[in-house]
Motif scaffolding. Sequence first.
Motif, short mmCIF file in Angstrom:
data_model
loop_
_atom_site.label_atom_id
_atom_site.label_comp_id
_atom_site.label_asym_id
_atom_site.label_seq_id
_atom_site.Cartn_x
_atom_site.Cartn_y
_atom_site.Cartn_z
N ASN A 136 4.06 4.30 -14.21
CA ASN A 136 4.29 3.02 -14.29
C ASN A 136 3.99 2.39 -15.62
O ASN A 136 4.69 1.55 -16.20
CB ASN A 136 3.33 2.26 -13.15
N GLU A 139 6.65 -4.08 -5.77
CA GLU A 139 6.48 -2.94 -4.92
C GLU A 139 7.40 -3.04 -3.58
O GLU A 139 7.81 -4.18 -3.25
CB GLU A 139 5.02 -2.85 -4.73
N ASP A 155 8.07 0.22 -7.44
CA ASP A 155 7.39 0.89 -7.26
C ASP A 155 7.30 1.23 -5.61
O ASP A 155 6.94 0.21 -5.00
CB ASP A 155 5.73 0.33 -7.58
N GLN A 178 10.15 4.27 -8.74
CA GLN A 178 9.01 4.77 -9.18
C GLN A 178 8.21 5.29 -7.91
O GLN A 178 8.27 4.68 -6.90
CB GLN A 178 8.21 3.91 -9.97
#
Length: 406
Positions: A118, A184, A213, A242
């Motif tokens: 990140n 996220e 994320d 990610q």
Amino acid sequence: MDYEAFFTGHLNRLHIEGRYRVFAELERIAGAFPRARYHLDGKVRDVTVWCSNDYLAMGQHPTVIEAMQDAIGAQGSGAGGTRNISGTNTLHAALERELAALHDKPAALVFTSGYVANETTLQTLGAMLPGCELYSDASNHASMIAGIRHSGAVRKIFQHNDVAHLERLLAAADPATPKIVAFESVYSMDGDTSPIGEICDVAHRHGALTYLDEVHAVGMYGDHGGGVAEREGVLDKVDILQGTLAKAFGVVGGYIAASEATVDFVRSCGSGFIFTTSLPPAIAAASLASIRHVRSHPELRVRHQERAATLKRRLAAAGLPVMPSTTHIVPLSVDDAALCKQASDLLLERHAIYVQPINYPTVPRGTERLRLTPTPLHSDDDMTRLIAALQDVWATLGLGLRQAAE
Ligand SMILES: *Cc1c(COP(=O)(O)O)cnc(C)c1O
């Protein structure tokens, strides 16, 4: 300056607030998950762990252990260098191909941790895209915040999961400026999820890249464990995905999956990727074995969700203040730092149950909680013991109960 006085003064304030961090020293026992040995002052006790991020217990899976042992026997311990200077292993290359396939992306890049993935990716893109603006969800993880800050890019924070607010911010910006929307899929302290497709659509309408994320989702959601984006059928809307190898996959390391050019750009320009020794080959081997197993065993995900749903239902039936999570994360409100620490201490001392208290700055002050993470290996009996223990602790500390649900 009296440095020692400065440090101890700060630490004293943490003690007074009840949020001084005490690490529980555990000795894990391969094959006995979720049991572990807890060490304190030379004494050892068996405890049940209820707060592990080894969400699927893959860290102790025989296939993963064997892959790691075989790779160590064959190749030794360390990788021997940075990726550029003798540290790229065939296992790293295989792992990156596997991760790209898992997320249906052309390429992937492995980092030493999810944090580094990140920080490095957002810092590199934010610094190098000319005039870049970074749009960040208010609840984003510290590693994304660090990358965004260190990039020096203009930072705009949108209210948590608020698509309309994001849209207003994007609409007010110069359409020609490069932009990244970072968020996220599963927020790990509340257990809620984001509207991935909607956020991506708004971002793309305004010419932004999307950065997702999926650390708390990879391995656990979607038919193959590709994450919530896979489950929702929106993987193609996520420009950069990610993830971590350390949570559901039970090993260590982080990664991004994206287009060839994006991955090549971060590989070529990302300081946190370039200037550090690559992961040991055995870590890559264990990760590969874990991903392959998890991808092809959807019943693990079914069992995981069933365990979480059962625990939530049983906590609510007992009147315990379970927070409204829609995922495998099961937080219980305490809303006071000192009481949260005391509840955790009592669970351990009286009941041999380990749940770490979650305090500021991980969550906002006044929202302190116990964060339970049921896994496929937590049994009905484990839940019965947990709930009885929580009821005892709640009564001892005079914590509030709710009207029992059901
Ligand atoms: C744990 C976590 C990370 C960091 O991943 P590691 O592999 O543990 O470094 C990144 N993002 C979120 C949301 C996390 O919870």
